[in-house]
Structure formats: structure tokens, C-alpha cells
Design a protein around this motif. Structure first.
Motif, PDB file in Angstrom:
ATOM      1  N   PHE A  36       0.844  -1.189   0.000  1.00 39.82           N
ATOM      2  CA  PHE A  36       0.000   0.000   0.000  1.00 39.82           C
ATOM      3  C   PHE A  36       0.881   1.240   0.000  1.00 39.82           C
ATOM      4  O   PHE A  36       2.081   1.191   0.265  1.00 39.82           O
ATOM      5  N   TYR A  44      -5.651   5.294   1.550  1.00 38.00           N
ATOM      6  CA  TYR A  44      -4.659   4.279   1.258  1.00 38.00           C
ATOM      7  C   TYR A  44      -4.952   3.650  -0.101  1.00 38.00           C
ATOM      8  O   TYR A  44      -6.101   3.372  -0.427  1.00 38.00           O
ATOM      9  N   GLY A  46      -3.802   0.558  -2.851  1.00 34.91           N
ATOM     10  CA  GLY A  46      -3.083  -0.692  -3.014  1.00 34.91           C
ATOM     11  C   GLY A  46      -2.006  -0.534  -4.063  1.00 34.91           C
ATOM     12  O   GLY A  46      -2.187   0.172  -5.055  1.00 34.91           O
ATOM     13  N   LYS A  74      -5.092   0.543   5.767  1.00 34.10           N
ATOM     14  CA  LYS A  74      -4.011  -0.199   5.112  1.00 34.10           C
ATOM     15  C   LYS A  74      -4.444  -1.620   4.758  1.00 34.10           C
ATOM     16  O   LYS A  74      -4.228  -2.067   3.618  1.00 34.10           O
ATOM     17  N   ALA A  77      -6.591  -1.723   1.650  1.00 37.81           N
ATOM     18  CA  ALA A  77      -5.836  -1.448   0.426  1.00 37.81           C
ATOM     19  C   ALA A  77      -5.021  -2.674   0.010  1.00 37.81           C
ATOM     20  O   ALA A  77      -4.986  -3.034  -1.176  1.00 37.81           O
TER      21      ALA A  77
END
Length: 100
Positions: A36, A44, A46, A74, A77
Motif C-alpha cells: 500500500f 490508502y 493498493g 491499510k 488497500a
């Protein structure tokens, strides 16, 4: 399932040998690097890299690819990046990209 790692992929700017294009036969013939970027304030996103290990072909990212996100956390993501990686692997198993 494709090999998943949190380590950064090796970068080869000047490959020393040419490898013929070779399709993957199973999910084990691919490596998925999912992580991420971003923050609480910006969201966030990816990040993803998918490599077919039979010939070293980078299947993702590619030019013009859309961002994965934004997400509120996080883990969300990273999970989205893993899902996209699985889609790329399954798609290449069904219809291998064999052009350079």
C-alpha cells in the motif's frame, strides 16, 4: 495460490539474456507483490506487481492502469491489491499474454 511476498521485487534494468515467452501452468508460476501507499488524510491505495516466473514477464502494472483505491485502511488497500493480483493471475492462466 500464487506466491505472495511483502519484499520488493528485484529490478533488472539491463537483462543479460533473452528468455522466450512461456505461459504459466499453475498459480505457482506467478509472484504477486502487494502492498500500500498513502496516509490517513489522503486515503490508502493498493500497490501491486505481478510477475510470471516462467519467463519473468511483468503482467502488472502496465501503462494506463487505474489506481487501486482509495481505501480507509491499510489492510483494505492490501486486500484489494491481493484480489486484483489474483484476477491478473487467473486471467493469464486462461489467456496468457505472450507478446512483448
Amino acid at each position: 495460490m500464487a506466491h505472495i511476498t511483502g519484499k520488493r521485487p528485484k529490478l533488472a534494468l539491463f537483462p543479460t539474456k533473452s528468455v522466450p515467452m512461456a505461459p504459466g501452468a499453475t498459480e505457482d508460476d506467478f509472484t504477486v507483490y502487494a502492498s500500500f501507499r498513502g496516509s490517513d488524510s489522503s486515503g490508502y491505495y493498493g500497490t501491486l506487481k505481478v510477475v510470471r516466473t516462467t519467463d519473468g514477464k511483468i503482467l502488472y502494472p502496465f501503462e494506463g492502469v487505474e489506481q487501486i483505491g482509495p481505501f480507509g485502511s491499510k489492510p483494505d488497500a492490501i486486500a484489494a491489491a491481493h484480489r486484483r493480483g489474483d484476477e491478473i493471475v487467473n486471467g493469464d492462466l486462461k489467456n496468457p499474454e505472450l507478446e512483448q
